[in-house]
Design a protein around this motif. Structure first.
Motif, mmCIF file in Angstrom:
data_model
loop_
_atom_site.group_PDB
_atom_site.id
_atom_site.type_symbol
_atom_site.label_atom_id
_atom_site.label_comp_id
_atom_site.label_asym_id
_atom_site.label_seq_id
_atom_site.Cartn_x
_atom_site.Cartn_y
_atom_site.Cartn_z
ATOM 1 N N SER A 29 0.828 -1.198 0.000
ATOM 2 C CA SER A 29 0.000 0.000 0.000
ATOM 3 C C SER A 29 0.869 1.257 0.000
ATOM 4 C CB SER A 29 -0.921 -0.005 1.220
ATOM 5 O OG SER A 29 -1.657 1.198 1.284
ATOM 6 N N ARG A 30 1.906 1.263 0.811
ATOM 7 C CA ARG A 30 2.814 2.415 0.848
ATOM 8 C C ARG A 30 3.578 2.549 -0.478
ATOM 9 N NH1 ARG A 30 2.256 0.476 5.855
ATOM 10 N NH2 ARG A 30 1.775 1.995 7.460
ATOM 11 N N PHE A 31 3.925 1.429 -1.071
ATOM 12 C CA PHE A 31 4.651 1.463 -2.344
ATOM 13 C C PHE A 31 3.806 2.063 -3.464
ATOM 14 C CE2 PHE A 31 7.783 -2.289 -1.489
ATOM 15 C CZ PHE A 31 8.481 -1.495 -0.603
ATOM 16 N N THR A 32 2.492 1.926 -3.385
ATOM 17 C CA THR A 32 1.650 2.420 -4.484
ATOM 18 C C THR A 32 1.697 3.934 -4.606
ATOM 19 O OG1 THR A 32 -0.333 2.503 -3.105
ATOM 20 C CG2 THR A 32 0.041 0.482 -4.380
ATOM 21 N N GLU A 33 2.063 4.621 -3.533
ATOM 22 C CA GLU A 33 2.074 6.083 -3.564
ATOM 23 C C GLU A 33 3.266 6.675 -4.292
ATOM 24 O OE1 GLU A 33 0.407 8.675 -0.354
ATOM 25 O OE2 GLU A 33 0.862 6.852 0.771
ATOM 26 N N ASN A 34 4.455 6.179 -4.032
ATOM 27 C CA ASN A 34 5.631 6.867 -4.543
ATOM 28 C C ASN A 34 6.782 5.889 -4.790
ATOM 29 O OD1 ASN A 34 7.157 8.995 -5.379
ATOM 30 N ND2 ASN A 34 7.527 9.841 -3.365
ATOM 31 N N THR A 35 6.538 4.884 -5.615
ATOM 32 C CA THR A 35 7.562 3.894 -5.901
ATOM 33 C C THR A 35 7.836 3.841 -7.396
ATOM 34 O OG1 THR A 35 6.966 2.555 -3.993
ATOM 35 C CG2 THR A 35 8.173 1.441 -5.739
ATOM 36 N N LYS A 36 9.106 3.798 -7.705
ATOM 37 C CA LYS A 36 9.535 3.608 -9.088
ATOM 38 C C LYS A 36 10.168 2.232 -9.175
ATOM 39 C CE LYS A 36 9.796 8.374 -8.875
ATOM 40 N NZ LYS A 36 9.229 8.707 -7.589
ATOM 41 N N ILE A 37 9.630 1.390 -10.044
ATOM 42 C CA ILE A 37 10.142 0.031 -10.207
ATOM 43 C C ILE A 37 10.987 -0.023 -11.468
ATOM 44 C CG2 ILE A 37 9.527 -2.399 -10.530
ATOM 45 C CD1 ILE A 37 6.907 -1.790 -9.035
ATOM 46 N N VAL A 38 12.218 -0.500 -11.312
ATOM 47 C CA VAL A 38 13.124 -0.659 -12.446
ATOM 48 C C VAL A 38 13.434 -2.142 -12.577
ATOM 49 C CG1 VAL A 38 15.387 -0.067 -13.401
ATOM 50 C CG2 VAL A 38 14.139 1.612 -12.013
ATOM 51 N N ILE A 39 12.951 -2.753 -13.639
ATOM 52 C CA ILE A 39 13.239 -4.154 -13.925
ATOM 53 C C ILE A 39 14.441 -4.169 -14.867
ATOM 54 C CG2 ILE A 39 12.359 -6.335 -14.849
ATOM 55 C CD1 ILE A 39 10.748 -5.352 -12.440
ATOM 56 N N ILE A 40 15.525 -4.789 -14.426
ATOM 57 C CA ILE A 40 16.744 -4.827 -15.223
ATOM 58 C C ILE A 40 16.835 -6.189 -15.891
ATOM 59 C CG2 ILE A 40 19.246 -4.614 -15.195
ATOM 60 C CD1 ILE A 40 18.887 -2.875 -12.650
ATOM 61 N N LYS A 41 16.821 -6.171 -17.211
ATOM 62 C CA LYS A 41 16.924 -7.412 -17.981
ATOM 63 C C LYS A 41 18.227 -7.362 -18.762
ATOM 64 C CE LYS A 41 12.035 -8.299 -18.373
ATOM 65 N NZ LYS A 41 10.950 -8.731 -19.220
ATOM 66 N N SER A 42 19.082 -8.304 -18.467
ATOM 67 C CA SER A 42 20.393 -8.359 -19.104
ATOM 68 C C SER A 42 20.981 -9.734 -18.813
ATOM 69 C CB SER A 42 21.290 -7.258 -18.510
ATOM 70 O OG SER A 42 22.608 -7.359 -18.988
ATOM 71 N N PRO A 43 21.909 -10.173 -19.644
ATOM 72 C CA PRO A 43 22.614 -11.417 -19.299
ATOM 73 C C PRO A 43 23.441 -11.203 -18.028
ATOM 74 C CG PRO A 43 23.000 -10.804 -21.589
ATOM 75 C CD PRO A 43 22.296 -9.660 -20.942
ATOM 76 N N ASP A 44 23.726 -12.264 -17.329
ATOM 77 C CA ASP A 44 24.567 -12.217 -16.137
ATOM 78 C C ASP A 44 25.953 -11.749 -16.556
ATOM 79 O OD1 ASP A 44 26.262 -12.788 -13.961
ATOM 80 O OD2 ASP A 44 25.111 -14.545 -13.378
ATOM 81 N N GLU A 45 26.320 -10.542 -16.164
ATOM 82 C CA GLU A 45 27.606 -9.957 -16.551
ATOM 83 C C GLU A 45 28.781 -10.715 -15.962
ATOM 84 O OE1 GLU A 45 28.305 -7.469 -18.757
ATOM 85 O OE2 GLU A 45 26.179 -7.547 -19.237
ATOM 86 N N ARG A 46 28.584 -11.362 -14.833
ATOM 87 C CA ARG A 46 29.685 -12.085 -14.200
ATOM 88 C C ARG A 46 30.098 -13.302 -15.017
ATOM 89 N NH1 ARG A 46 26.095 -11.831 -9.461
ATOM 90 N NH2 ARG A 46 26.458 -9.820 -8.526
ATOM 91 N N THR A 47 29.154 -13.941 -15.695
ATOM 92 C CA THR A 47 29.482 -15.159 -16.432
ATOM 93 C C THR A 47 30.035 -14.865 -17.822
ATOM 94 O OG1 THR A 47 27.223 -15.374 -17.262
ATOM 95 C CG2 THR A 47 27.760 -16.519 -15.209
ATOM 96 N N LYS A 48 29.956 -13.621 -18.276
ATOM 97 C CA LYS A 48 30.480 -13.285 -19.599
ATOM 98 C C LYS A 48 31.997 -13.397 -19.666
ATOM 99 C CE LYS A 48 27.082 -10.169 -21.564
ATOM 100 N NZ LYS A 48 26.833 -8.789 -22.008
ATOM 101 N N THR A 49 32.653 -13.020 -18.572
ATOM 102 C CA THR A 49 34.125 -12.978 -18.598
ATOM 103 C C THR A 49 34.777 -14.078 -17.780
ATOM 104 O OG1 THR A 49 34.113 -11.412 -16.776
ATOM 105 C CG2 THR A 49 34.195 -10.507 -19.005
ATOM 106 N N ASN A 50 34.020 -14.721 -16.942
ATOM 107 C CA ASN A 50 34.574 -15.743 -16.060
ATOM 108 C C ASN A 50 33.895 -17.084 -16.344
ATOM 109 O OD1 ASN A 50 36.157 -13.832 -14.606
ATOM 110 N ND2 ASN A 50 34.313 -13.203 -13.551
ATOM 111 N N THR A 51 34.691 -18.099 -16.283
ATOM 112 C CA THR A 51 34.152 -19.439 -16.463
ATOM 113 C C THR A 51 34.362 -20.200 -15.152
ATOM 114 O OG1 THR A 51 34.762 -19.395 -18.788
ATOM 115 C CG2 THR A 51 34.296 -21.550 -17.823
#
Length: 163
Positions: A134-156
């Motif tokens: 209920s409190r979140f409905t008043e003044n919340t900005k939701i940012v959904i980040i969609k991206s590949p896992d950056e940690r696995t790109k360079t490390n195996t």
């Protein structure tokens, strides 16, 4: 020049592991003078307050968090969502909401509308209690980040062993 004003309200960074949520939060905290705590750190500090002779009570701890000029809570969803956790989380959010203090919440959560199961424990709407939502409905900005896992790109990661 004066300092930039702090943003108001709640910001939720949600997404899979390794997409940069905590990195962005650390930049925000350094830039805006905030503090970042994981859910585990908060829960562990509260549990320690129950030990005889501890100088801080649970109320002291959550009140301090509620008063910080800019608070980031990381790894939301990584500890069990017990009634005690919901209670102290609700208290912190309520006090910060009343004072319109900026709060950044980070977790591997997702919106129920994007849930492959049609609803699970990591759905944003299922994780938080009704009072927090209920409190979140008043003044919340939701940012959904969609991206590949950056940690696995360079490390195996290789795991081997004898069975």
């Amino acid at each position: 020049e004066g300092e930039a004003p702090l943003p108001k309200g709640v910001f939720l960074f949600a997404g899979e592991s390794g997409v940069g949520k905590t990195m962005l939060a650390n930049i925000a905290c350094k830039t805006l003078g905030g503090q970042i705590f994981t859910m585990y750190e908060i829960a562990n500090t509260i549990r320690r307050s129950y030990v005889s002779g501890n100088s801080k009570s649970e109320l002291d701890i959550v009140s301090e968090l509620a008063e910080l000029p800019f608070l980031t809570i990381d790894e939301v969803g990584k500890i069990s969502n017990t009634e005690a956790v919901r209670n102290w989380f609700s208290y912190i959010i309520d006090k910060r909401h009343t004072k319109n203090l900026p709060t950044l919440i980070i977790g591997n959560l997702h919106l129920k509308s994007q849930c492959s199961k049609g609803g699970c424990d990591l759905c944003f709407e299922n994780y938080f209690g009704g009072d927090v939502l209920s409190r979140f409905t008043e003044n919340t900005k939701i940012v959904i980040i969609k991206s590949p896992d950056e940690r696995t790109k360079t490390n195996t990661l290789e795991i081997s062993g004898d069975k």
